[in-house]
Design a protein around this motif. Sequence first.
Motif, PDB file in Angstrom:
ATOM      1  N   UNK A 174      -5.518   4.601  14.344  1.00  0.00           N
ATOM      2  CA  UNK A 174      -4.239   4.180  13.775  1.00  0.00           C
ATOM      3  C   UNK A 174      -4.243   2.784  13.188  1.00  0.00           C
ATOM      4  N   UNK A 175      -5.404   2.164  13.102  1.00  0.00           N
ATOM      5  CA  UNK A 175      -5.496   0.781  12.640  1.00  0.00           C
ATOM      6  C   UNK A 175      -5.306   0.630  11.138  1.00  0.00           C
ATOM      7  N   UNK A 176      -5.254  -0.647  10.724  1.00  0.00           N
ATOM      8  CA  UNK A 176      -5.106  -0.968   9.300  1.00  0.00           C
ATOM      9  C   UNK A 176      -6.393  -1.609   8.795  1.00  0.00           C
ATOM     10  N   UNK A 177      -6.954  -1.026   7.757  1.00  0.00           N
ATOM     11  CA  UNK A 177      -8.164  -1.556   7.126  1.00  0.00           C
ATOM     12  C   UNK A 177      -7.736  -2.532   6.037  1.00  0.00           C
ATOM     13  N   UNK A 178      -8.330  -3.712   6.027  1.00  0.00           N
ATOM     14  CA  UNK A 178      -7.986  -4.734   5.030  1.00  0.00           C
ATOM     15  C   UNK A 178      -9.258  -5.220   4.347  1.00  0.00           C
ATOM     16  N   UNK A 179      -9.235  -5.230   3.007  1.00  0.00           N
ATOM     17  CA  UNK A 179     -10.422  -5.666   2.289  1.00  0.00           C
ATOM     18  C   UNK A 179     -10.087  -6.275   0.942  1.00  0.00           C
ATOM     19  N   UNK A 180     -10.861  -7.308   0.577  1.00  0.00           N
ATOM     20  CA  UNK A 180     -10.824  -7.846  -0.773  1.00  0.00           C
ATOM     21  C   UNK A 180     -11.805  -7.044  -1.607  1.00  0.00           C
ATOM     22  N   UNK A 181     -11.359  -6.511  -2.731  1.00  0.00           N
ATOM     23  CA  UNK A 181     -12.194  -5.577  -3.477  1.00  0.00           C
ATOM     24  C   UNK A 181     -11.957  -5.706  -4.972  1.00  0.00           C
ATOM     25  N   UNK A 182     -12.968  -5.340  -5.771  1.00  0.00           N
ATOM     26  CA  UNK A 182     -12.782  -5.271  -7.217  1.00  0.00           C
ATOM     27  C   UNK A 182     -12.266  -3.899  -7.606  1.00  0.00           C
ATOM     28  N   UNK A 191      -9.507 -15.479   0.721  1.00  0.00           N
ATOM     29  CA  UNK A 191      -8.621 -16.127   1.702  1.00  0.00           C
ATOM     30  C   UNK A 191      -7.454 -15.234   2.091  1.00  0.00           C
ATOM     31  N   UNK A 192      -6.856 -14.572   1.106  1.00  0.00           N
ATOM     32  CA  UNK A 192      -5.709 -13.701   1.384  1.00  0.00           C
ATOM     33  C   UNK A 192      -6.127 -12.534   2.277  1.00  0.00           C
ATOM     34  N   UNK A 193      -7.307 -11.976   2.034  1.00  0.00           N
ATOM     35  CA  UNK A 193      -7.806 -10.870   2.869  1.00  0.00           C
ATOM     36  C   UNK A 193      -7.918 -11.304   4.329  1.00  0.00           C
ATOM     37  N   UNK A 194      -8.537 -12.478   4.529  1.00  0.00           N
ATOM     38  CA  UNK A 194      -8.711 -12.970   5.905  1.00  0.00           C
ATOM     39  C   UNK A 194      -7.365 -13.231   6.577  1.00  0.00           C
ATOM     40  N   UNK A 195      -6.443 -13.850   5.812  1.00  0.00           N
ATOM     41  CA  UNK A 195      -5.132 -14.166   6.384  1.00  0.00           C
ATOM     42  C   UNK A 195      -4.380 -12.902   6.781  1.00  0.00           C
ATOM     43  N   UNK A 196      -4.399 -11.902   5.917  1.00  0.00           N
ATOM     44  CA  UNK A 196      -3.696 -10.655   6.217  1.00  0.00           C
ATOM     45  C   UNK A 196      -4.285  -9.954   7.445  1.00  0.00           C
ATOM     46  N   UNK A 197      -5.607 -10.044   7.589  1.00  0.00           N
ATOM     47  CA  UNK A 197      -6.243  -9.401   8.747  1.00  0.00           C
ATOM     48  C   UNK A 197      -5.867 -10.085  10.052  1.00  0.00           C
ATOM     49  N   UNK A 198      -5.575 -11.392   9.965  1.00  0.00           N
ATOM     50  CA  UNK A 198      -5.157 -12.143  11.166  1.00  0.00           C
ATOM     51  C   UNK A 198      -3.696 -11.901  11.488  1.00  0.00           C
ATOM     52  N   UNK A 217      -1.866  -9.085  10.577  1.00  0.00           N
ATOM     53  CA  UNK A 217      -1.512  -7.671  10.717  1.00  0.00           C
ATOM     54  C   UNK A 217      -1.985  -7.128  12.063  1.00  0.00           C
ATOM     55  N   UNK A 218      -1.078  -6.548  12.861  1.00  0.00           N
ATOM     56  CA  UNK A 218      -1.478  -5.982  14.151  1.00  0.00           C
ATOM     57  C   UNK A 218      -2.492  -4.844  13.982  1.00  0.00           C
TER      58      UNK A 218
END
Length: 453
Positions: free
Chosen positions: A64-72, A130-137, A139-140
Amino acid sequence: MKYANNILETIGNTPLVKLNKITKEVDALVLAKVETFNPGNSVKDRMAVKMIEDAEADGRLKPGGTIIEGTSGNTGMGLALAAIVKGYKLICVISDKQSKEKMDILRAVGAKVVVCPTDVEPTDPRSYYSVSKRLSEETPNAWYVNQYDNPSNTLAHYEQTGPEIWEQTEGKITHFVVGVGTGGTISGVAKYLKEQNPNVKIWGVDTYGSVFKKYHETGIFDENEIYSYITEGIGEDILPKNVDFSLIDGFTKVTDKDAAVFTRRLALEEGIFVGNSAGAAIKGVLQLKENFKPEDVVVVLFHDSGSRYVGKMFNDDWMRERGFLDEELTKAEDLIKDHADKPLVVVRTEELVSHAIERLRKYKISQIPVIDTNGFVGSVDETDLFRSYVEDKDIAEKPIKEVMGKPYPVVTANTSIEEVSKLINKDNQAVLVDLGNGRHHIITKHDIISSIK
């Protein structure tokens, strides 16, 4: 019955296709590994699933987790397919230089897309790193993929892509050429191929604005080499851990224009409708042709599908705006054909200077012809207006005829660009071209410069 249990089981085993016309000047057998046959239409499907499965196995990614990634865009697509099948949410952080098609496709497969500016430092809080890392921190129950430094990226190509190429060429491959971004593809394939045959040469394709080539050759990370570029999917302004420079024999750099032009040529000459980095990769092969012998087998990898670039490289207007179309411009009318349908902005002799200033601002132009009932009688230039305003603050309420300069020269539509260029100088900033039927258009210094290839 023969069928896949889900879409992820169709990843891999992509075809190797001989190139014929576009590589006729290369004295070797050139084969393309066409990764658009993957279900997400790119090579990134392979590593996306591998990274998720490895994160599931060691507990970094929980149900049930959320995957977060910076991507092209392409890695995001692979992650999206896996997230759908496996029941995860996905947030893709993407830079604003990526094609609209990529963003729309990601949204179509359920990803939330966050767009960040391209022209910022990697450490800038607005950058997609930076935004990817921040969102991962924030987001539960989130897992930050970090494809640049995630070893599963390289491992996927060591376990899958490398062995496929070796088997398909029956071990006869002598050179592998591929665009380098995160580094997973080149490093994973290189590791496997060199284990089978240490003499296989590995060539990376880099782009201008990226640091890879110089760093590989000198060990210097030169920040002066970093600037914004158009080519998508290759090059970096960082050194990802997945780029194993010890496995790479050399790099060649390809310009934005060549990458775009050769992307279109692949479709027209080979019937292979692939993306921007494929154009860069095949141009890289041509630049490296002196390194190949007749008995060599050169494999070049094409990352993704051309469908993600229909609004860019496959759009004539987009190409023309950037000077990427090799159209022969010889006459005055060629210089203004992109905007000849737009009405000529003019100002009348009795109008106020304030009206001219308003039009300069509204249409983002620098020169305006002045007319009266007899035709063109003068001209107004923003530089002259500014100088007049400094001398007389009441100038805005005076009629144009009191400040206008000489009328612009008028040329026919067939006048050569060389002749038009001679008419534009420090005393005369524009030329009018007579298009017939009472229609005129303006040619400025900008139009002349834009025609230079």
